[in-house]
Design a protein around this motif. Structure first.
Motif, PDB file in Angstrom:
ATOM      1  N   ARG A  43       0.851  -1.185   0.000  1.00  0.00           N
ATOM      2  CA  ARG A  43       0.000   0.000   0.000  1.00  0.00           C
ATOM      3  C   ARG A  43       0.893   1.244   0.000  1.00  0.00           C
ATOM      4  NH1 ARG A  43      -3.048   0.086   5.758  1.00  0.00           N
ATOM      5  NH2 ARG A  43      -3.327  -2.118   5.240  1.00  0.00           N
ATOM      6  N   PRO A  44       0.417   2.348  -0.569  1.00  0.00           N
ATOM      7  CA  PRO A  44       1.225   3.564  -0.617  1.00  0.00           C
ATOM      8  C   PRO A  44       1.309   4.219   0.753  1.00  0.00           C
ATOM      9  CG  PRO A  44      -0.949   4.012  -1.508  1.00  0.00           C
ATOM     10  CD  PRO A  44      -0.890   2.527  -1.229  1.00  0.00           C
ATOM     11  N   ALA A  45       2.474   4.792   1.045  1.00  0.00           N
ATOM     12  CA  ALA A  45       2.682   5.411   2.351  1.00  0.00           C
ATOM     13  C   ALA A  45       3.639   6.588   2.207  1.00  0.00           C
ATOM     14  CB  ALA A  45       3.228   4.386   3.353  1.00  0.00           C
ATOM     15  N   LEU A  46       3.760   7.327   3.280  1.00  0.00           N
ATOM     16  CA  LEU A  46       4.655   8.484   3.332  1.00  0.00           C
ATOM     17  C   LEU A  46       5.356   8.494   4.682  1.00  0.00           C
ATOM     18  CD1 LEU A  46       4.078  12.086   2.163  1.00  0.00           C
ATOM     19  CD2 LEU A  46       4.526  11.713   4.601  1.00  0.00           C
ATOM     20  N   ALA A  55      -6.022   5.940   1.181  1.00  0.00           N
ATOM     21  CA  ALA A  55      -7.315   6.604   1.006  1.00  0.00           C
ATOM     22  C   ALA A  55      -7.236   7.740   0.001  1.00  0.00           C
ATOM     23  CB  ALA A  55      -7.821   7.137   2.349  1.00  0.00           C
ATOM     24  N   LEU A  56      -6.020   8.181  -0.312  1.00  0.00           N
ATOM     25  CA  LEU A  56      -5.827   9.302  -1.236  1.00  0.00           C
ATOM     26  C   LEU A  56      -5.449   8.862  -2.638  1.00  0.00           C
ATOM     27  CD1 LEU A  56      -3.787  11.973   0.782  1.00  0.00           C
ATOM     28  CD2 LEU A  56      -6.174  12.112   0.059  1.00  0.00           C
ATOM     29  N   VAL A  57      -4.561   7.879  -2.733  1.00  0.00           N
ATOM     30  CA  VAL A  57      -4.049   7.441  -4.033  1.00  0.00           C
ATOM     31  C   VAL A  57      -3.967   5.919  -4.036  1.00  0.00           C
ATOM     32  CG1 VAL A  57      -2.748   9.563  -4.457  1.00  0.00           C
ATOM     33  CG2 VAL A  57      -1.640   7.672  -3.261  1.00  0.00           C
ATOM     34  N   PRO A  58      -4.147   5.288  -5.198  1.00  0.00           N
ATOM     35  CA  PRO A  58      -4.109   3.829  -5.225  1.00  0.00           C
ATOM     36  C   PRO A  58      -2.722   3.239  -5.061  1.00  0.00           C
ATOM     37  CG  PRO A  58      -4.526   4.715  -7.413  1.00  0.00           C
ATOM     38  CD  PRO A  58      -4.610   5.860  -6.467  1.00  0.00           C
ATOM     39  N   ASP A  59      -1.689   3.968  -5.499  1.00  0.00           N
ATOM     40  CA  ASP A  59      -0.334   3.425  -5.422  1.00  0.00           C
ATOM     41  C   ASP A  59       0.658   4.530  -5.749  1.00  0.00           C
ATOM     42  OD1 ASP A  59       1.646   1.512  -5.039  1.00  0.00           O
ATOM     43  OD2 ASP A  59       0.716   0.052  -6.373  1.00  0.00           O
ATOM     44  N   VAL A  60       1.933   4.230  -5.523  1.00  0.00           N
ATOM     45  CA  VAL A  60       3.016   5.099  -5.979  1.00  0.00           C
ATOM     46  C   VAL A  60       3.529   4.506  -7.283  1.00  0.00           C
ATOM     47  CG1 VAL A  60       5.264   6.115  -5.458  1.00  0.00           C
ATOM     48  CG2 VAL A  60       3.623   5.698  -3.608  1.00  0.00           C
ATOM     49  N   LEU A 104      -0.341  14.706  -6.352  1.00  0.00           N
ATOM     50  CA  LEU A 104       0.779  14.974  -5.449  1.00  0.00           C
ATOM     51  C   LEU A 104       0.450  16.146  -4.518  1.00  0.00           C
ATOM     52  CD1 LEU A 104       3.692  14.522  -8.005  1.00  0.00           C
ATOM     53  CD2 LEU A 104       3.106  12.985  -6.131  1.00  0.00           C
ATOM     54  N   ASP A 105      -0.252  17.144  -5.040  1.00  0.00           N
ATOM     55  CA  ASP A 105      -0.652  18.273  -4.195  1.00  0.00           C
ATOM     56  C   ASP A 105      -1.653  17.840  -3.129  1.00  0.00           C
ATOM     57  OD1 ASP A 105       1.008  20.069  -5.459  1.00  0.00           O
ATOM     58  OD2 ASP A 105      -0.552  20.874  -6.781  1.00  0.00           O
ATOM     59  N   ARG A 106      -2.530  16.882  -3.459  1.00  0.00           N
ATOM     60  CA  ARG A 106      -3.475  16.375  -2.447  1.00  0.00           C
ATOM     61  C   ARG A 106      -2.723  15.698  -1.309  1.00  0.00           C
ATOM     62  NH1 ARG A 106      -6.541  14.762  -6.983  1.00  0.00           N
ATOM     63  NH2 ARG A 106      -5.889  12.587  -6.763  1.00  0.00           N
ATOM     64  N   ILE A 107      -1.671  14.978  -1.656  1.00  0.00           N
ATOM     65  CA  ILE A 107      -0.865  14.350  -0.607  1.00  0.00           C
ATOM     66  C   ILE A 107      -0.220  15.417   0.262  1.00  0.00           C
ATOM     67  CG2 ILE A 107       1.165  12.932  -0.134  1.00  0.00           C
ATOM     68  CD1 ILE A 107       0.535  11.381  -2.700  1.00  0.00           C
ATOM     69  N   ARG A 108       0.360  16.419  -0.363  1.00  0.00           N
ATOM     70  CA  ARG A 108       1.013  17.489   0.405  1.00  0.00           C
ATOM     71  C   ARG A 108       0.019  18.211   1.308  1.00  0.00           C
ATOM     72  NH1 ARG A 108       3.807  17.951  -4.782  1.00  0.00           N
ATOM     73  NH2 ARG A 108       6.016  17.465  -4.455  1.00  0.00           N
ATOM     74  N   ALA A 109      -1.176  18.458   0.793  1.00  0.00           N
ATOM     75  CA  ALA A 109      -2.193  19.139   1.600  1.00  0.00           C
ATOM     76  C   ALA A 109      -2.607  18.277   2.787  1.00  0.00           C
ATOM     77  CB  ALA A 109      -3.402  19.469   0.735  1.00  0.00           C
ATOM     78  N   ALA A 110      -2.749  16.974   2.571  1.00  0.00           N
ATOM     79  CA  ALA A 110      -3.132  16.079   3.663  1.00  0.00           C
ATOM     80  C   ALA A 110      -2.041  15.995   4.716  1.00  0.00           C
ATOM     81  CB  ALA A 110      -3.447  14.692   3.108  1.00  0.00           C
ATOM     82  N   VAL A 111      -0.778  16.018   4.270  1.00  0.00           N
ATOM     83  CA  VAL A 111       0.332  16.024   5.227  1.00  0.00           C
ATOM     84  C   VAL A 111       0.280  17.289   6.064  1.00  0.00           C
ATOM     85  CG1 VAL A 111       2.837  16.111   5.467  1.00  0.00           C
ATOM     86  CG2 VAL A 111       1.805  14.549   3.807  1.00  0.00           C
ATOM     87  N   ARG A 159      -2.367  17.187   8.618  1.00  0.00           N
ATOM     88  CA  ARG A 159      -2.144  16.133   9.598  1.00  0.00           C
ATOM     89  C   ARG A 159      -3.387  15.269   9.784  1.00  0.00           C
ATOM     90  NH1 ARG A 159       2.701  16.822  11.519  1.00  0.00           N
ATOM     91  NH2 ARG A 159       2.416  15.171  13.069  1.00  0.00           N
ATOM     92  N   VAL A 160      -3.962  14.834   8.653  1.00  0.00           N
ATOM     93  CA  VAL A 160      -5.169  14.022   8.715  1.00  0.00           C
ATOM     94  C   VAL A 160      -4.924  12.580   8.253  1.00  0.00           C
ATOM     95  CG1 VAL A 160      -6.700  15.995   8.406  1.00  0.00           C
ATOM     96  CG2 VAL A 160      -5.866  14.762   6.387  1.00  0.00           C
ATOM     97  N   LEU A 161      -3.708  12.270   7.837  1.00  0.00           N
ATOM     98  CA  LEU A 161      -3.416  10.930   7.340  1.00  0.00           C
ATOM     99  C   LEU A 161      -3.245   9.962   8.508  1.00  0.00           C
ATOM    100  CD1 LEU A 161      -0.805  11.855   4.587  1.00  0.00           C
ATOM    101  CD2 LEU A 161      -3.149  11.047   4.208  1.00  0.00           C
ATOM    102  N   PRO A 162      -3.856   8.769   8.435  1.00  0.00           N
ATOM    103  CA  PRO A 162      -3.706   7.798   9.527  1.00  0.00           C
ATOM    104  C   PRO A 162      -2.275   7.280   9.609  1.00  0.00           C
ATOM    105  CG  PRO A 162      -4.885   6.822   7.672  1.00  0.00           C
ATOM    106  CD  PRO A 162      -4.743   8.281   7.357  1.00  0.00           C
TER     107      PRO A 162
END
Length: 287
Positions: free
Chosen positions: A15-18, A30-35, A46-53, A56-59
């Motif tokens: 699964r994709p992670a950061l 929950a944001l993207v299917p994969d890297v 990529l901007d959606r990931i940055r915004a979620a970071v 601070r809403v990512l599990p």
């Protein structure tokens, strides 16, 4: 915002992670299917990931016992570059190439950074090669400038471009037989986005074999730097999002050592790292 993207979980089920700066592992599923190339070519995703970071809403994920897979899925092609470090040329006592030495490596050689590496059956000269891997983020053809080339980079990763020297030097045919053995391209742990690496020609790289430092060099020793390689390759093949370029290895490989050369065998342990890009560890077993 610079990011360290990775993929975690069992082989084939990652699964994709950061990975955040404080070491917290965040779930991106929950944001993207994969890297993969599709993500890397999509600025909005990529901007959606940055915004979620930032929000601070990512599990968070518990990293305990969690396998790290290759940081890029569905790689289109792996392009290898040989004889691309001045210190390796000096150590091997060979001429400096006038153009990049290019070969292709099958994407199915790619495994996770800490996965087991298999010594091929019949191998007597399996060798290590720490390399800077460049991951492409947009389709390019026939580039004319270094600026265009660098704009095509999605990010960087650590690669171990393992080789069986007898298969590709000691027998007839091309390099492919010695480069495409199963598990011969550990990649990761992370894909570090290009904005985190202001100068890819200023990274220290080191590899240890059974705790002994074997390679200790820097990307400033490349004969053909990253921008030149991308420009050059784009005139011979299109480069697509998710393609990976292994940019060559520095001095310190087993091939360059005095006899008896310390080629790898089952039971050996490789550890390698590139500044800012993370660390790998592989145990070797017989195929």
């Amino acid at each position: 915002m610079a990011m360290r993207l990775l993929r975690v979980g069992p082989a084939g089920g990652e699964r994709p992670a950061l990975l955040e700066e404080d070491g917290t592992l965040r779930d991106l599923s929950a944001l993207v299917p994969d890297v993969d190339g599709a993500l890397l070519a999509d600025p909005a995703a990529l901007d959606r990931i940055r915004a979620a970071v930032g929000a601070r809403v990512l599990p968070a994920l518990d990293p305990s016992g969690l396998r790290i897979g290759p940081p890029v899925a569905r790689i289109g092609k792996m392009v290898g570059i040989g004889v691309n470090y001045h210190d390796l040329v000096a150590e091997m006592r060979v001429g400096v190439p006038t153009e990049p030495v290019v070969f292709l490596k099958a994407p199915d050689t790619v495994v996770g950074p800490d996965d087991t590496v298999l010594v091929p059956r019949g191998s007597v000269r399996t060798d290590w090669e720490i390399e800077l891997a460049v991951v492409i983020g947009r389709t390019v053809r026939y580039l004319d400038s270094d600026e265009e080339a660098m704009a095509a980079v999605a990010g960087y990763a650590v690669a171990n471009d393992l080789s069986e020297r007898d298969f590709h030097h000691g027998r007839a045919g091309q390099w492919g037989k010695g480069k495409n053995c199963e598990t011969f391209n550990p990649l990761g742990p992370w894909l570090v986005t290009a904005d985190a690496i202001p100068d890819p020609q200023d990274l220290r790289m080191r590899l240890w074999v059974n705790g002994r430092l074997a390679q200790d060099s820097g990307t400033d020793r490349m004969i053909f730097p990253v921008a030149r390689l991308i420009r050059y390759l784009s005139h011979y093949m299109p480069l697509h999002p998710g393609d990976v370029i292994n940019t060559g290895t520095p001095a310190g490989v087993a091939l360059a050592q005095p006899e008896p050369k310390p080629y790898l065998r089952a039971g050996d342990v490789l550890e390698l790292e590139i500044e800012g890009l993370g660390r790998q560890r592989q145990e070797l077993k017989d195929a």
